[in-house]
Enzyme design. Structure first.
Site, PDB file in Angstrom:
ATOM      1  CE1 TYR A   1      27.532  45.743  42.877  1.00  0.00           C
ATOM      2  CE2 TYR A   1      27.632  43.309  42.844  1.00  0.00           C
ATOM      3  CZ  TYR A   1      28.120  44.543  42.867  1.00  0.00           C
ATOM      4  OH  TYR A   1      29.479  44.689  42.331  1.00  0.00           O
TER       5      TYR A   1
ATOM      6  CG  ASP B   1      34.109  45.712  45.332  1.00  0.00           C
ATOM      7  OD1 ASP B   1      33.856  46.561  44.573  1.00  0.00           O
ATOM      8  OD2 ASP B   1      33.201  44.803  45.490  1.00  0.00           O
TER       9      ASP B   1
ATOM     10  CG  HIS C   1      37.597  48.684  41.992  1.00  0.00           C
ATOM     11  ND1 HIS C   1      36.955  49.625  43.055  1.00  0.00           N
ATOM     12  CD2 HIS C   1      37.378  47.446  42.289  1.00  0.00           C
ATOM     13  CE1 HIS C   1      36.178  48.804  43.617  1.00  0.00           C
ATOM     14  NE2 HIS C   1      36.265  47.422  43.344  1.00  0.00           N
TER      15      HIS C   1
END
Length: 289
Positions: A213, A106, A270
């Site tokens: 982010y 990730d 994921h």
């Protein structure tokens, strides 16, 4: 348990801050760094640490900046990929190595890609888990409406204070729901989530985690182009049932590697290293060796 295999907690000075990390394996072994993603911490590699240490590696799994027990500098600009990668270079320096093996999942994989592009002289081999090359991610979000919809939460994360409130509400109910909704049943048991909630509840942690982010859209990704190739040997391991990232991004990512290998685990999501730990451990050990 062999004393070398038992995880040891450390605090390491790097790049102007202090990172908490868990270490295992012989101090003389090849250095192997395990980089977690959002919203995890070092514990996201709990199924890999002892296995890879038993294979002879000096394994180091840090809480990356902003997470759990590591420092949490203020401001979005403190979380650019340049700085995040330099943190890892500092860990390699602190351990006394010229090069390290790196595996990232990730966001940890995004840091891995950045290291592969901008610091290849510090990387022996690079393994990425369920994370596309940042250039491929950016291009796909722009051109593919399906991926754009899957990534819409990133736009929500750009808002001030509201994402923090939503993720924290009712003892992190939405955060836990997301983990469990996007993984196979039993992947995140209650006992583990006690530790996750404790990590998320560290002062300043949730804002720092979201700032990864926020910084990415403002500073990091635009500097990568189709010519941003990775020259070190690279493995991309992909759980094919990922609900957030299209598998169509995997092959174009490996196409940007001079020496790349792509492996799909068809039943994994994921959270591939949680769900298929034996397979992941074997694949990583084989690739790094």
């Amino acid at each position: 348990m062999d004393v070398e295999l038992k995880p040891r907690h450390r605090t390491i000075d790097t790049n102007g801050l202090r990172l908490h990390a868990v270490e295992a394996g012989p101090e003389s072994g090849p250095l192997l760094l395990l980089l977690h993603g959002f919203p995890e911490f070092w514990y996201g590699w709990r199924h890999q640490i002892e296995s890879l240490a038993a294979a002879g590696y000096r394994v180091l799994a840090p809480d990356q900046r902003g997470y759990n027990l590591s420092d949490k500098p203020r401001g979005v600009s403190s979380y650019s990929l340049d700085l995040l990668a330099r943190d890892i270079v500092g860990l390699i320096d602190d351990a006394g190595y010229e090069k390290a093996y790196v595996a990232g999942h990730d966001w940890g994989g995004a840091v891995g890609w950045w290291l592969g592009v901008h610091h290849p002289e510090r990387i022996e081999k690079l393994a990425l888990l369920n994370i596309p090359h940042p250039y491929v991610m950016l291009r796909t979000v722009k051109k593919n409406p399906v991926q754009r919809k899957k990534s819409s939460y990133i736009a929500f994360f750009q808002l001030p204070w509201l994402p923090e409130r939503v993720l924290r509400a009712r003892n992190w109910a939405a955060t836990v729901k997301t983990l469990r909704k996007t993984s196979r049943p039993g992947t995140f048991p209650d006992a583990d989530l006690v530790l996750y909630r404790e990590a998320w509840s560290q002062p300043g942690a949730i804002t720092a985690m979201l700032n990864w982010y926020r910084a990415a859209l403002r500073k990091g990704v635009p500097r990568l182009t189709r010519s941003s190739r990775v020259t070190v040997p690279t493995l991309l391991l992909w759980g094919a049932q990922d609900s957030a990232l299209l598998r169509d991004m995997a092959q174009p990512s490996i196409d940007l590697c001079d020496d790349g290998r792509l492996v799909f685990l068809e039943e994994a999501t994921h959270w591939v290293q949680h769900e298929e730990p034996d397979a992941v451990n074997a694949i990583l050990a084989d690739f790094f060796s």
